[in-house]
Motif scaffolding. Sequence first.
Motif, PDB file in Angstrom:
ATOM      1  N   UNK A   1     -22.751 -89.180   0.002  1.00 52.83           N
ATOM      2  CA  UNK A   1     -23.107 -87.847   0.488  1.00 52.83           C
ATOM      3  C   UNK A   1     -21.879 -87.092   0.991  1.00 52.83           C
ATOM      4  N   UNK A   2     -20.907 -87.822   1.531  1.00 54.00           N
ATOM      5  CA  UNK A   2     -19.736 -87.172   2.108  1.00 54.00           C
ATOM      6  C   UNK A   2     -18.735 -86.728   1.044  1.00 54.00           C
ATOM      7  N   UNK A   3     -18.464 -87.581   0.056  1.00 51.55           N
ATOM      8  CA  UNK A   3     -17.401 -87.265  -0.900  1.00 51.55           C
ATOM      9  C   UNK A   3     -17.742 -87.585  -2.347  1.00 51.55           C
ATOM     10  N   UNK A   4     -18.949 -88.086  -2.612  1.00 49.58           N
ATOM     11  CA  UNK A   4     -19.304 -88.460  -3.973  1.00 49.58           C
ATOM     12  C   UNK A   4     -18.784 -89.822  -4.386  1.00 49.58           C
ATOM     13  N   UNK A   5     -18.229 -90.579  -3.436  1.00 53.85           N
ATOM     14  CA  UNK A   5     -17.685 -91.902  -3.732  1.00 53.85           C
ATOM     15  C   UNK A   5     -18.809 -92.924  -3.813  1.00 53.85           C
TER      16      UNK A   5
ATOM     17  N   UNK B   1     -15.438-100.186  -4.847  1.00 55.65           N
ATOM     18  CA  UNK B   1     -15.564 -98.791  -5.283  1.00 55.65           C
ATOM     19  C   UNK B   1     -15.671 -98.711  -6.801  1.00 55.65           C
ATOM     20  N   UNK B   2     -16.662 -97.978  -7.281  1.00 55.78           N
ATOM     21  CA  UNK B   2     -16.845 -97.789  -8.717  1.00 55.78           C
ATOM     22  C   UNK B   2     -15.880 -96.724  -9.222  1.00 55.78           C
ATOM     23  N   UNK B   3     -15.140 -97.058 -10.290  1.00 57.95           N
ATOM     24  CA  UNK B   3     -14.187 -96.121 -10.877  1.00 57.95           C
ATOM     25  C   UNK B   3     -14.682 -95.530 -12.193  1.00 57.95           C
ATOM     26  N   UNK B   4     -15.147 -96.383 -13.087  1.00 54.67           N
ATOM     27  CA  UNK B   4     -15.553 -95.935 -14.421  1.00 54.67           C
ATOM     28  C   UNK B   4     -16.883 -96.574 -14.816  1.00 54.67           C
ATOM     29  N   UNK B   5     -17.592 -95.871 -15.692  1.00 57.43           N
ATOM     30  CA  UNK B   5     -18.835 -96.364 -16.274  1.00 57.43           C
ATOM     31  C   UNK B   5     -18.735 -96.182 -17.782  1.00 57.43           C
ATOM     32  N   UNK B   6     -18.769 -97.286 -18.525  1.00 58.71           N
ATOM     33  CA  UNK B   6     -18.637 -97.228 -19.986  1.00 58.71           C
ATOM     34  C   UNK B   6     -17.418 -96.413 -20.409  1.00 58.71           C
TER      35      UNK B   6
ATOM     36  N   UNK C   1     -15.950 -93.948 -18.834  1.00 59.27           N
ATOM     37  CA  UNK C   1     -15.880 -92.583 -18.312  1.00 59.27           C
ATOM     38  C   UNK C   1     -15.757 -92.627 -16.794  1.00 59.27           C
ATOM     39  N   UNK C   2     -15.013 -91.692 -16.243  1.00 62.35           N
ATOM     40  CA  UNK C   2     -14.861 -91.635 -14.793  1.00 62.35           C
ATOM     41  C   UNK C   2     -16.221 -91.477 -14.127  1.00 62.35           C
ATOM     42  N   UNK C   3     -16.428 -92.203 -13.035  1.00 60.68           N
ATOM     43  CA  UNK C   3     -17.715 -92.180 -12.325  1.00 60.68           C
ATOM     44  C   UNK C   3     -17.738 -91.018 -11.339  1.00 60.68           C
ATOM     45  N   UNK C   4     -17.815 -89.795 -11.863  1.00 61.23           N
ATOM     46  CA  UNK C   4     -17.913 -88.628 -10.995  1.00 61.23           C
ATOM     47  C   UNK C   4     -19.249 -88.631 -10.257  1.00 61.23           C
TER      48      UNK C   4
END
Length: 273
Positions: free
Chosen positions: A38-42, A76-81, A83-86
Motif C-alpha cells: 500500500x505504501x510503495x507497491x513493493x 522481495x519479488x522482482x520479476x514474474x515470468x 517481466x518486472x513486478x510492478x
Amino acid sequence: GGAPRGDASSFVHVFRVTLVRPSARVAWGFSWCAEPYARSGTRLLGAIAPDSPLARWNLWQKIRQRRDLCVTPGDRLLRVDGRWAFHDAEVGRQDGDHARGGSAAAAPTPAGLAGGQMAAQLGCEECLVLEFARPVMRPPLPAPPRLEAWEPTPEAREAAPPMLVVDWGAAAAAQPRALGWALCIHDVDQKLWYVVDGASGASRPLAVHYADVGAFAPEQTAAGLSAGLPRGRLYAACVAVLTERGWSALSGLSRTALLRLDAGAAPSEGAAP
C-alpha cells in the motif's frame, strides 16, 4: 550481529523460483505483506500456504541442500515470468476462468527472457517463474590467488606433464573460519571458464548441465592443474570461500600464466592482466 569486523559483507541475493501446478485452480501458495504494497507497491512475501507449489519448492531445495534458494517471508519479488513486478501487474492467476480470460501481458525485458520463455512453453496456467531478492551477509571477497606455470625437467616430462600451480594461501590466511574453497580457471584466449573439482583436481567447462563438483578442503591452499585444461593457452585463476555464512563471490583474477604444449614450446609466463 556478533560477527567480527571484516568477517562478512552485505550482498543482495537474487534467485529464481520455478513453480508448476496441475491446474489453474490450485493456488500458488504465496501472499504479500499489505503495508509495503500500500505504501510503495513493493511486494514482500508475507506467508507461504502449506502443501502449495511454493511450499513444495522450498521442501525440494532443502532436500537438495540448497537452502539459499528457499523463499522466506520478507523476500522481495522482482520479476514474474520475466517481466518486472510492478504494483499494478498481476502475479499468478488463481483460477481457470481468470487464466483463460486475462489480458495479454507486456513483452518481457531482455534480461528476463529465460523466465518468460519457460512460462510460455509450459503454459501460463501450469508454470510460474518468480525472481526474488533478499539482503544477505556473505564472506568478503578473498584475495586473488597466485598462478604460476610449472614444467618438469626433460627427463621427467613423460611422467609429469606441464601444469598450472594455483596458490591461495594469502586468501586462506585472512579466512581462518573457512569451511571450503572453490577454484575457477579462466581461459583468457578463448573466453571460457572452468571449475576445478576439489576431489579429483580435474577441470570441467563451467556449464549449468554439469553435475556438482567438490570443494577443496579448508586446510588445502594450493593445487596443481593439468587434467581437463587445453594446452597452449593463457589462463587466470580465482577462488571463492565457504564459511558458515555461505559462499563468497569470486575473487579477482590472478596474473596470467601459459600452460605449455611441451617443455620447450613457449614462454611459461603470460602478461599481467
